[in-house]
Motif scaffolding. Structure first.
Motif, short mmCIF file in Angstrom:
data_model
loop_
_atom_site.label_atom_id
_atom_site.label_comp_id
_atom_site.label_asym_id
_atom_site.label_seq_id
_atom_site.Cartn_x
_atom_site.Cartn_y
_atom_site.Cartn_z
N TRP A 67 58.46 70.76 18.15
CA TRP A 67 58.47 70.10 19.47
C TRP A 67 59.71 69.25 19.55
N GLU A 68 60.31 69.16 20.72
CA GLU A 68 61.45 68.27 20.88
C GLU A 68 61.54 67.75 22.31
N SER A 69 62.14 66.58 22.42
CA SER A 69 62.31 65.93 23.72
C SER A 69 63.76 65.47 23.84
N PRO A 70 64.43 65.80 24.95
CA PRO A 70 65.83 65.41 25.11
C PRO A 70 65.98 63.90 25.28
N VAL A 71 67.03 63.34 24.69
CA VAL A 71 67.35 61.92 24.86
C VAL A 71 68.85 61.80 25.09
N GLN A 72 69.23 60.69 25.71
CA GLN A 72 70.64 60.45 26.05
C GLN A 72 71.12 59.14 25.45
N ASP A 73 72.11 59.21 24.59
CA ASP A 73 72.72 58.00 24.02
C ASP A 73 73.66 57.39 25.05
N ILE A 74 73.53 56.08 25.26
CA ILE A 74 74.37 55.37 26.22
C ILE A 74 74.82 54.04 25.61
N SER A 132 65.24 46.30 35.35
CA SER A 132 65.09 44.87 35.65
C SER A 132 66.43 44.18 35.86
N GLY A 133 67.52 44.82 35.47
CA GLY A 133 68.83 44.22 35.60
C GLY A 133 69.25 43.36 34.42
N LYS A 134 68.40 43.28 33.39
CA LYS A 134 68.77 42.52 32.21
C LYS A 134 69.95 43.15 31.49
N LEU A 135 70.02 44.47 31.58
CA LEU A 135 71.13 45.23 30.99
C LEU A 135 71.66 46.20 32.04
N PHE A 136 72.89 46.65 31.86
CA PHE A 136 73.41 47.71 32.70
C PHE A 136 74.10 48.74 31.81
N GLU A 137 74.15 49.96 32.28
CA GLU A 137 74.75 51.05 31.52
C GLU A 137 76.24 51.15 31.84
N LEU A 138 77.06 51.19 30.79
CA LEU A 138 78.49 51.36 30.98
C LEU A 138 78.78 52.82 31.35
N SER A 139 79.68 53.00 32.27
CA SER A 139 80.09 54.34 32.68
C SER A 139 81.22 54.82 31.77
N LEU A 140 81.12 56.04 31.28
CA LEU A 140 82.14 56.62 30.40
C LEU A 140 82.79 57.82 31.08
N THR A 141 84.09 57.96 30.88
CA THR A 141 84.77 59.13 31.44
C THR A 141 84.24 60.41 30.80
N GLU A 142 83.80 60.32 29.54
CA GLU A 142 83.18 61.44 28.83
C GLU A 142 81.88 60.95 28.21
N PRO A 143 80.76 61.14 28.88
CA PRO A 143 79.48 60.70 28.32
C PRO A 143 79.17 61.40 27.00
N VAL A 144 78.35 60.76 26.18
CA VAL A 144 77.92 61.37 24.93
C VAL A 144 77.02 62.56 25.26
N PRO A 145 77.27 63.72 24.67
CA PRO A 145 76.39 64.88 24.94
C PRO A 145 74.94 64.56 24.57
N PRO A 146 73.98 65.04 25.37
CA PRO A 146 72.57 64.76 25.05
C PRO A 146 72.15 65.43 23.75
N ARG A 147 71.15 64.86 23.13
CA ARG A 147 70.57 65.42 21.90
C ARG A 147 69.05 65.38 22.05
N SER A 148 68.32 65.52 20.95
CA SER A 148 66.86 65.54 21.03
C SER A 148 66.24 64.76 19.89
N ILE A 149 65.00 64.36 20.09
CA ILE A 149 64.13 63.88 19.02
C ILE A 149 63.08 64.96 18.84
N GLY A 150 62.85 65.38 17.60
CA GLY A 150 61.94 66.50 17.37
C GLY A 150 60.88 66.21 16.33
N MET A 151 59.82 66.98 16.41
CA MET A 151 58.75 66.94 15.43
C MET A 151 58.96 68.12 14.49
N VAL A 152 59.12 67.85 13.20
CA VAL A 152 59.47 68.90 12.25
C VAL A 152 58.49 68.93 11.09
#
Length: 305
Positions: A161-168, A254-274
């Motif tokens: 099983w795996e679920s996509p996640v995005q590093d920011i 909530s506005g406590k944090l904001f995401e920085l915009s990147l010209t080249e975002p980090v490619p998505p990856r996954s968390i999986g059950m192995v």
């Protein structure tokens, strides 16, 4: 006289305790019996397995190699025995998982709650570990499945099983001038970065993206073993934290944090059950995989609505 399999059990206990007396106490054997068992194994293999001293015993290089494989084999045998002791009906037995606390909180809880409702007599054992430590437990046979950051270099595992996640990268109000200003990799690298410790698989992935794909080395000013503190340190303006978008939605909304915009975002990856390749899943784990997939489908349907 102990059988060869029992000699291996004794050997592993001595290695774990670094003591013949400690192993004897746990195994309810006399110390001479433990010493004799180890001596028999050494004679059978034709090599010394321990360096003995008055205070403790240490594994020899040959002993270290044997312990790695013997402990794994014994762990797998224990898992097999548990499967044969009534797990087929899921009326007993246990479900043993390895997962980081943040992964458990955001991805496992709904399925764990449902599983416990359906099978209350199955004992749940959740080991709070990093991806690397969870894999060690998996290979040693101490857990049935592990939740790890993917991709991971290990050809001995199977992903169920795996679920996509995005590093920011996120920051607090001190860095508000960076909002909506796309940053290059080199501009990001000049900021005071906060990242997980260098052995963390997610950190390795992000750093590899920047070093191999963009020719930039990320040198964090702060390194942490705890994911929980990443957001807190960014919120109090100590730096820019590398986090997973799916795990910090509340802080972003909530506005406590904001995401920085990147010209080249980090490619998505996954968390999986192995689990271990070639090792059949216990019925409890197979059912849990089904529940994880059901939970994922339900979330997808909710988003579509």
């Amino acid at each position: 006289m102990l059988t060869k399999l029992e000699n291996y059990r004794v050997f592993c206990k001595v290695a774990q305790h670094k003591s013949f007396s400690g192993a004897a106490q746990e195994l309810f054997l006399s110390q001479p019996a433990v010493s004799q068992s180890v001596r028999q194994l050494e004679e059978q293999l034709g090599m010394q397995l321990f360096v003995r001293s008055s205070k403790k015993v240490e594994l020899t290089p040959q002993g270290s190699i044997l312990y790695e494989y013997a402990s794994s084999a014994l762990g797998l045998l224990e898992s097999a025995e548990q499967q044969l002791s009534g797990l087929q009906t899921l009326g007993a037995g246990q479900l043993r998982l390895g997962a980081g606390d943040i992964t458990a909180r955001h991805l496992l809880l709904p399925a764990l709650e449902r599983f416990h409702q359906l099978y209350p007599k199955v004992h749940l054992s959740i080991f709070n570990r990093t991806s690397a430590s969870s894999l060690e437990l998996l290979h040693a046979g101490r857990i049935d499945a592990a939740f790890v950051n993917l991709p991971i270099e290990d050809d001995r595992i199977t992903v169920h099983w795996e679920s996509p996640v995005q590093d920011i990268f996120v920051a607090g109000q001190k860095f508000a001038e960076l909002k909506d200003k796309p940053l290059t990799a080199r501009q990001l690298a000049r900021l005071p970065l906060i990242m997980l410790e260098h052995k963390a698989n997610s950190r390795v992935y992000v750093q590899r993206v920047f070093s191999c794909g963009r020719g930039v080395e990320l040198q964090p000013e702060i390194e942490l073993a705890s994911y929980e503190l990443m957001g807190e340190l960014a919120r109090i303006n100590l730096g820019v934290s590398c986090m997973v978008r799916q795990f910090c939605r509340q802080e972003l909304q909530s506005g406590k944090l904001f995401e920085l915009s990147l010209t080249e975002p980090v490619p998505p990856r996954s968390i999986g059950m192995v689990s271990l390749k070639g090792v059949s899943l216990p019925p409890s784990v197979s059912r849990f995989v089904e529940l994880m997939n059901e939970t994922t489908r339900n979330k997808g349907e909710e988003k579509e609505e």
